[in-house]
Every structure is written in structure tokens, then in C-alpha cells.
Design an enzyme around this catalytic site. Structure first.
Site, PDB file in Angstrom:
ATOM      1  N   GLU A 173       3.917  -8.192  10.972  1.00  0.00           N
ATOM      2  CA  GLU A 173       4.428  -6.862  10.964  1.00  0.00           C
ATOM      3  C   GLU A 173       4.298  -6.296  12.305  1.00  0.00           C
ATOM      4  OE1 GLU A 173       2.180  -4.222   8.399  1.00  0.00           O
ATOM      5  OE2 GLU A 173       3.001  -4.934   6.434  1.00  0.00           O
ATOM      6  N   GLU A 292       4.672  -9.325   1.001  1.00  0.00           N
ATOM      7  CA  GLU A 292       3.748  -8.114   0.592  1.00  0.00           C
ATOM      8  C   GLU A 292       4.378  -7.192  -0.252  1.00  0.00           C
ATOM      9  OE1 GLU A 292       1.282  -6.194   3.542  1.00  0.00           O
ATOM     10  OE2 GLU A 292       1.191  -8.144   4.668  1.00  0.00           O
TER      11      GLU A 292
END
Length: 501
Positions: A173, A292
Site C-alpha cells: 500500500e 487483502e
């Protein structure tokens, strides 16, 4: 009662079920590790300090691959802190989740746990505060047999054989300003490309995951992927996707339709990756790693700055109800419907933190409601995903407009003869009668029909009532004259298994 229809035919295929679709995630966050998978003084702990009650549930859940050690945690993590004698390991501040990390559980402990759980490791690299050199050091420590400083260091730590980790995430991320070492797409793309180049030189067979967008709402969504892949396309095998679905602040019908957003996200990133491949004149198809995903009551979380510095705090321990489980079932349906491009997926996380498995320190472990659709899908979705195009009534949602009440997919395992239909009824008012044409499977008969449904859609499982919500068998479901007829209760997830043997 309303009705819906679909057809199952082995001639219409989406792709092969990749067992990596049934992955999970263990991050040094909250109690995911400490008192989750690892608790040396727990009554069930084995000689390595691993909770065997949790290991049993992980095997039952059917997890195939586990991403470790993060997550946001990895972007400020020194892997060297978690190896060697425990008494020599330093305590560090984890800036991601404002906790104190003891490093009592690290790489080799995770690899021991993964071996006992029967899962493949997926290791994430710190490309936030560190770079290619430290990543290559970790690769040498982890995968090289012996005869170098770092491989021999691993052997001195008790891991004589290389761990041979095949799948690596190139950071986490890094598009997000909350991430330690946050970068723009060009900065990250260059670092990821150089790291990937080195990893492929070490072993061309390693599978590498480039960081995609952290969510579909960030301003750089899709443009981030396009830029990153222009730098990394030659070297990487996957681009990652992350998405969480929050019931709070959302009308119930929109929440039940969360899979519509996941479906659109997968299509958007697939198109972006293919655009870059065409632009670069590279015939390789980049696969997607949805590493995720889950339901997360994110709006209840006050943010990292609200946390006090302490070891393994209780953090984001959401309790899931029936509606949440049905949504999770619909997200699994979506991943399967894109089996031609989604090659890996990890539900985040495994224990305690937005998790299917809950534990109490020194106490029991139990299955949350979301455990059940995952376990049943992982157990029965094998072989080929069939292309299924249902027709059904629609429901009006505030967020997505009209969506079909039925969301479904099916798999066909030629070896066993099983045909398995996974069906979610998102309507809240009436049962849905589903008819499925199975003429293409002569002699097909129903072996099993289970449904996850409860008149109380807010029902949950607890340590005191661990079996309050669970799938239940349905009698009377039959396939006759080439037609399967199924009654789907409102807000339900169903698995119908047929055999052609």
C-alpha cells in the site's frame, strides 16, 4: 416468493480454480500473532509456542496460502529483528499500529507455523523505509541453501534447509499517505522494478506481486497501477488489490451488494493491466492478487493516533453476524467468477483482527460466522469455474443502483464428478426459487445442500455460544429431468453439491 434461473454447462468455462484463492493474512497487528496464532503459555501450545487449537481451525478453514508479516506493519519492519535467539532480539516501536513489537515471533517461527498449518507462505517486503538491498538480503537468508553469510546465519538459527518461499509481495500500500515510506507511482515503480529484477536474477521462477491501489476510492486508483506496471511489467506476475466493505453508514441493501464493487474493481484493474501490456507490446497477462479483502467495520476505528503504545493490544476485533457472513460468501463468489485473472486472494486477517477465528488469551478459540462460507468454498470449489449468468429479480440500492438479488457461480471437478453451485440471495423480504438447468450433466443428482441463514440476521457466535450460527443441511433439494430446483431463504448463502458419478 420470487424466482431466478441459470444454466450449468461444462462447455462454458471461466477458468481453473487456483487454490491460492483461499488465502489468509497474518500481520503483526493487534492480537493476530500474539495470543492469536502464538501463545507459548496457552494450555494448547505445542513445543514451538503455537496454539494447536488455532492450527486445527486453520486446517478446517482450508487456508492454502498466508501473507506475512504485513500489511502496514511491514513498511517499517526490519526482518533481522525477528531471527536468532529470542533473548537477543530487540523490542521496537511499530509505527503502523502504535504498538511495541517484541519480535518473539519472526520469520522462522512463521515458517514453522506455516509448515504445521499446511499453508504456502507469501512474504511481503519492506519497500517503504528500506529497499532492494535489504530485500535481497532477506531472499538470500530465506531461500539460498548454504555457503554464504546469510544462508549460514539461517542454518545457525536452526533452519538448516532453505524455506524456498516462491511468492513475494513488493511492499504494501505504498500509494497511501498513511504508509511508512509512502511514494508516488513513479518512485515506487522504480524501486519495485529494481527489486524484482534482482529477485528474478536470483531465481526466474519466483512469483512477484507489485503493489496496486490500497482501495478503489483513492484519487490515484487505476492511474497508479498503469504507472507502476509500466515500470515493472517485464518482471512481475501479479498486481495487488485491497478492499474492505463497511456495514456502518451504508444502507443494508448496498452492503449486501458489496460484491458489485469488488466485481467492478477487478474488471477495472484487469483492463488497466491489459492496456499496459498492449502499450508495451508484451503478450504476458498480469494476474491479480486480491491479497487483502474482508468485511471491516472501519468507521468504528478511531485511527492509529488513538492507540496507546503497548504490546499486542486488542485492536479491530470485529464481531461478525449473519449478514456479514452472507456478504463474505458473495465476495468469494466474485473471486471465483474472475478465476481467469485472479490467481491469489487473502482474506484479512486470520485470527482476532477482523478475522474468521477468534481467541481468548489462555482461553478458547472459536469460529466467527464468516468462517463458514470460506471453509465450505475452500473445501468444495475445485476444478473449473463454470461461466454462470443468472437471471433474477433486482433490488434497488443507494450505492450501486439496481443489483440482482441472486449472485452465483459454480465449479466442475472432472476428476471427482462433482458440480458445486454457490448461491447468495441478497434479497431481504422473500425467499427465492432458483431453477438451474443441468441437462449438460446427465444423471446429476444432489449430494448435499447446506445453507447459512438465520431469521435473526444480527446473530453472532461467541466464546459462550460458538455454534449459534453455522451452516445447516437442507432436505428435499433435487435434480430431476435435467432441472435443479432450490429454495434460497432471504439473506442467505448456499452450497449445493451434485455428483455425476
Amino acid at each position: 416468493m420470487t424466482s431466478a434461473h441459470l444454466t450449468l454447462d461444462p462447455a462454458f468455462r471461466t477458468g481453473t480454480v487456483d487454490r491460492r484463492l483461499f488465502g489468509s493474512f497474518v500481520e503483526h497487528m493487534g492480537r493476530s500473532v500474539y495470543t492469536g496464532v502464538y501463545e507459548p503459555d496457552h494450555p494448547s501450545a505445542d513445543e514451538d509456542g503455537l496454539r494447536t487449537d488455532v492450527l486445527d481451525l486453520v486446517r478446517e478453514l482450508g487456508v492454502t496460502v498466508v501473507r506475512y508479516p504485513g500489511g502496514n506493519f511491514v513498511s517499517n519492519y526490519r526482518w533481522e529483528d525477528g531471527v536468532g535467539p529470542r533473548e537477543s532480539r530487540p523490542s521496537r516501536l511499530d509505527l503502523a499500529w502504535r504498538s511495541v513489537e517484541s519480535n518473539a515471533f519472526g520469520l522462522n517461527e512463521f515458517m514453522t507455523w506455516a509448515r504445521k498449518a499446511g499453508v504456502e507462505p507469501m512474504l511481503a517486503l519492506n519497500l517503504g523505509t528500506r529497499g532492494p538491498a535489504e530485500a535481497v538480503d532477506l531472499l538470500e537468508y530465506t531461500n539460498y541453501p548454504s555457503g554464504t553469510t546469510l544462508s549460514d546465519l539461517r542454518r545457525s538459527h536452526g533452519a538448516e534447509q532453505p524455506h524456498d518461499v516462491r511468492m513475494w509481495c513488493l511492499g504494501n500500500e505504498l500509494d497511501g499517505p498513511w504508509q511508512m515510506g509512502h511514494k508516488n507511482a513513479h518512485e515506487y515503480g522504480r524501486v519495485a522494478a529494481e527489486t524484482a529484477r534482482a529477485f528474478k536474477r536470483f531465481d526466474p521462477g519466483l512469483e512477484l506481486v507489485a503493489c496496486g491501489s490500497s482501495n478503489a476510492y483513492i484519487d490515484t486508483f487505476a492511474s497508479w497501477e498503469a504507472t507502476v506496471l509500466e515500470h515493472t511489467y517485464e518482471f512481475v506476475d501479479y498486481i495487488s488489490l485491497h478492499a474492505y466493505y463497511d456495514p456502518v453508514g451504508c444502507d443494508v441493501d448496498s452492503f449486501l451488494a458489496s460484491a458489485a464493487e469488488m466485481d467492478q474493481m477487478i474488471s477495472a484493474i484487469t483492463a488497466t493491466a491489459d492496456h499496459v501490456g498492449a502499450k508495451l507490446r508484451n503478450k504476458k497477462k498480469i494476474k491479480l492478487s486480491f491479497d487483502e479483502w474482508n468485511v471491516w467495520y472501519q468507521s468504528r476505528f478511531a485511527g492509529e493516533t488513538s492507540l496507546d503504545w503497548r504490546p499486542a493490544p486488542e485492536l479491530i476485533e470485529d464481531v461478525y453476524d449473519v449478514t456479514d457472513a452472507v456478504v463474505v460468501g458473495s465476495l468469494l463468489v466474485t473471486l471465483l467468477r474472475h478465476a481467469d485473472r485472479v490467481g491469489a486472494a487473502c482474506q484479512a486477517q486470520l485470527a482476532n483482527v477482523i478475522a474468521p477465528v477468534m481467541t481468548r488469551p489462555q482461553g478458547p478459540a472459536w469460529r466467527q460466522t464468516i468462517f463458514h462460507p470460506f471453509a465450505q468454498t475452500a473445501r468444495h470449489a475445485r476444478g473449473t469455474v463454470l461461466r454462470v449468468e443468472p437471471t433474477s429479480p433486482v433490488v434497488e440500492t443507494d450505492r450501486y443502483g439496481e443489483v440482482p438479488t441472486l449472485w452465483a457461480t459454480a465449479t466442475h471437478d472432472e476428476e471427482s464428478g462433482d458440480v458445486v453451485l454457490f448461491a447468495v440471495h441478497r434479497g431481504r423480504e422473500e425467499a427465492l426459487t432458483l431453477t438451474a438447468g443441468v441437462q449438460a450433466f446427465p444423471g446429476a443428482r444432489v449430494v448435499e445442500h447446506i445453507v447459512l441463514h438465520d431469521e435473526d440476521t444480527t446473530a453472532v457466535n461467541t466464546a459462550e455460544q460458538p455454534e449459534r450460527v453455522r451452516p445447516r443441511p437442507v432436505d428435499g433439494t433435487k435434480a430431476e429431468d435435467g432441472l435443479l430446483t432450490v429454495e434460497l431463504p432471504p439473506v442467505s448463502w448456499s452450497m449445493i453439491r451434485l455428483t455425476t458419478r
